[in-house]
Design a protein around this motif. Structure first.
Motif, PDB file in Angstrom:
ATOM      1  N   LYS A 122      -9.350 -21.062 -19.704  1.00 30.18           N
ATOM      2  CA  LYS A 122      -9.127 -19.836 -20.418  1.00 30.18           C
ATOM      3  C   LYS A 122      -8.450 -18.568 -19.804  1.00 30.18           C
ATOM      4  CE  LYS A 122     -12.382 -20.021 -23.422  1.00 30.18           C
ATOM      5  NZ  LYS A 122     -13.663 -19.800 -24.130  1.00 30.18           N
ATOM      6  N   GLY A 123      -7.616 -18.037 -20.326  1.00 31.24           N
ATOM      7  CA  GLY A 123      -6.956 -16.694 -19.994  1.00 31.24           C
ATOM      8  C   GLY A 123      -5.689 -17.296 -19.018  1.00 31.24           C
ATOM      9  N   ARG A 124      -5.377 -18.530 -18.744  1.00 35.82           N
ATOM     10  CA  ARG A 124      -4.312 -19.171 -18.154  1.00 35.82           C
ATOM     11  C   ARG A 124      -3.558 -19.926 -18.875  1.00 35.82           C
ATOM     12  NH1 ARG A 124      -4.891 -22.134 -13.741  1.00 35.82           N
ATOM     13  NH2 ARG A 124      -7.141 -22.909 -14.383  1.00 35.82           N
ATOM     14  N   PHE A 125      -4.293 -21.001 -19.704  1.00 35.53           N
ATOM     15  CA  PHE A 125      -3.363 -22.032 -20.263  1.00 35.53           C
ATOM     16  C   PHE A 125      -3.620 -21.422 -21.756  1.00 35.53           C
ATOM     17  CE2 PHE A 125      -4.299 -25.904 -17.730  1.00 35.53           C
ATOM     18  CZ  PHE A 125      -3.777 -25.428 -16.605  1.00 35.53           C
ATOM     19  N   THR A 126      -2.424 -21.916 -22.763  1.00 36.32           N
ATOM     20  CA  THR A 126      -2.486 -21.442 -24.190  1.00 36.32           C
ATOM     21  C   THR A 126      -1.941 -22.757 -24.996  1.00 36.32           C
ATOM     22  OG1 THR A 126      -2.000 -18.925 -23.581  1.00 36.32           O
ATOM     23  CG2 THR A 126      -1.632 -19.859 -25.808  1.00 36.32           C
ATOM     24  N   ILE A 127      -2.659 -23.106 -25.976  1.00 37.61           N
ATOM     25  CA  ILE A 127      -2.172 -24.087 -26.803  1.00 37.61           C
ATOM     26  C   ILE A 127      -1.330 -23.591 -28.123  1.00 37.61           C
ATOM     27  CG2 ILE A 127      -4.184 -24.250 -28.576  1.00 37.61           C
ATOM     28  CD1 ILE A 127      -3.978 -27.319 -28.100  1.00 37.61           C
ATOM     29  N   SER A 128      -0.362 -24.132 -28.299  1.00 39.20           N
ATOM     30  CA  SER A 128       0.598 -23.979 -29.782  1.00 39.20           C
ATOM     31  C   SER A 128       1.336 -24.888 -30.216  1.00 39.20           C
ATOM     32  CB  SER A 128       1.503 -22.672 -29.148  1.00 39.20           C
ATOM     33  OG  SER A 128       2.421 -23.257 -28.105  1.00 39.20           O
ATOM     34  N   SER A 129       1.832 -24.939 -31.359  1.00 41.23           N
ATOM     35  CA  SER A 129       2.509 -26.248 -32.224  1.00 41.23           C
ATOM     36  C   SER A 129       3.494 -25.486 -32.744  1.00 41.23           C
ATOM     37  CB  SER A 129       1.433 -26.742 -33.148  1.00 41.23           C
ATOM     38  OG  SER A 129       1.143 -25.710 -34.055  1.00 41.23           O
ATOM     39  N   ASP A 130       4.572 -26.319 -33.062  1.00 44.36           N
ATOM     40  CA  ASP A 130       5.618 -26.240 -33.835  1.00 44.36           C
ATOM     41  C   ASP A 130       5.477 -27.365 -34.925  1.00 44.36           C
ATOM     42  OD1 ASP A 130       8.147 -26.659 -35.126  1.00 44.36           O
ATOM     43  OD2 ASP A 130       9.218 -26.165 -33.296  1.00 44.36           O
ATOM     44  N   ASN A 131       4.834 -26.890 -36.065  1.00 43.38           N
ATOM     45  CA  ASN A 131       4.571 -28.065 -37.097  1.00 43.38           C
ATOM     46  C   ASN A 131       5.757 -28.593 -37.906  1.00 43.38           C
ATOM     47  OD1 ASN A 131       1.895 -27.318 -36.764  1.00 43.38           O
ATOM     48  ND2 ASN A 131       1.924 -25.448 -38.020  1.00 43.38           N
ATOM     49  N   ALA A 132       6.804 -27.892 -37.659  1.00 38.78           N
ATOM     50  CA  ALA A 132       8.084 -28.515 -38.396  1.00 38.78           C
ATOM     51  C   ALA A 132       8.704 -29.710 -37.388  1.00 38.78           C
ATOM     52  CB  ALA A 132       9.164 -27.538 -38.625  1.00 38.78           C
ATOM     53  N   LYS A 133       8.165 -29.541 -36.211  1.00 39.22           N
ATOM     54  CA  LYS A 133       8.668 -30.687 -35.395  1.00 39.22           C
ATOM     55  C   LYS A 133       7.649 -31.413 -34.891  1.00 39.22           C
ATOM     56  CE  LYS A 133      12.598 -28.154 -33.434  1.00 39.22           C
ATOM     57  NZ  LYS A 133      13.280 -27.438 -32.132  1.00 39.22           N
ATOM     58  N   ASN A 134       6.321 -31.194 -35.533  1.00 34.96           N
ATOM     59  CA  ASN A 134       5.141 -32.122 -35.147  1.00 34.96           C
ATOM     60  C   ASN A 134       4.990 -32.286 -33.623  1.00 34.96           C
ATOM     61  OD1 ASN A 134       3.711 -32.966 -37.444  1.00 34.96           O
ATOM     62  ND2 ASN A 134       4.124 -35.242 -36.939  1.00 34.96           N
ATOM     63  N   THR A 135       5.085 -31.127 -32.867  1.00 33.84           N
ATOM     64  CA  THR A 135       5.013 -31.082 -31.302  1.00 33.84           C
ATOM     65  C   THR A 135       4.003 -29.998 -31.314  1.00 33.84           C
ATOM     66  OG1 THR A 135       7.278 -31.639 -31.210  1.00 33.84           O
ATOM     67  CG2 THR A 135       6.147 -30.579 -29.543  1.00 33.84           C
ATOM     68  N   LEU A 136       3.197 -30.408 -30.138  1.00 31.54           N
ATOM     69  CA  LEU A 136       2.134 -29.293 -29.320  1.00 31.54           C
ATOM     70  C   LEU A 136       2.516 -29.113 -28.046  1.00 31.54           C
ATOM     71  CD1 LEU A 136      -0.837 -28.433 -30.508  1.00 31.54           C
ATOM     72  CD2 LEU A 136      -1.445 -30.472 -28.881  1.00 31.54           C
ATOM     73  N   PHE A 137       2.180 -27.782 -27.922  1.00 32.09           N
ATOM     74  CA  PHE A 137       2.466 -27.303 -26.433  1.00 32.09           C
ATOM     75  C   PHE A 137       1.437 -27.125 -25.803  1.00 32.09           C
ATOM     76  CE2 PHE A 137       6.976 -27.443 -27.329  1.00 32.09           C
ATOM     77  CZ  PHE A 137       7.173 -27.321 -28.681  1.00 32.09           C
TER      78      PHE A 137
END
Length: 126
Positions: free
Chosen positions: A65-80
């Motif tokens: 926590k505080g170092r890693f961040t989850i995000s997504s590009d729903n249009a591309k069905n991709t998670l980061f």
């Protein structure tokens, strides 16, 4: 057929950053919880972060926590997974996984996940 393909791993010095990607096919984020897990040699699989689009819900392990961040590009069905301030103890194989719906305690219910990627290696040198 559901497929999850991770990329973005590599070798980095302590304090550095990496961005992992998980490209999903055969499913839509609306129906699944997508999680990032990691496994170091000789250790069990550890939940790192999860994302449930239908609830707008994310969870992140205290260890990152505080170092890693989850995000997504729903249009591309991709998670980061953006990983900053990396430490040697972050060294592991990182996997993305998909679970139908919304598992109870998504970071601690490995068996709830139906689909797994092949993993990408992250090595942090001191």
């Amino acid at each position: 057929e559901v497929q999850l393909v991770e990329s973005g791993g590599g070798l980095v010095q302590a304090g550095g950053s990496l961005r992992l990607s998980c490209a999903a096919s055969g499913l839509t984020f609306d129906d699944y919880t997508i999680g990032w897990f990691r496994q170091a040699p000789g250790k069990g699989r550890e939940g790192v972060s999860s994302f449930t689009r239908s609830y707008g819900s994310t969870f992140t392990a205290n260890s990152v926590k505080g170092r890693f961040t989850i995000s997504s590009d729903n249009a591309k069905n991709t998670l980061f997974l953006q990983m900053n301030s990396l430490k040697p103890e972050d060294t592991a194989t990182y996997y993305c996984a998909a679970a139908r719906g919304y598992p109870f305690n998504p970071l601690n219910s490995v068996t709830s996940y139906d689909y797994w990627g092949q993993g990408t290696q992250v090595t942090v040198s001191s």
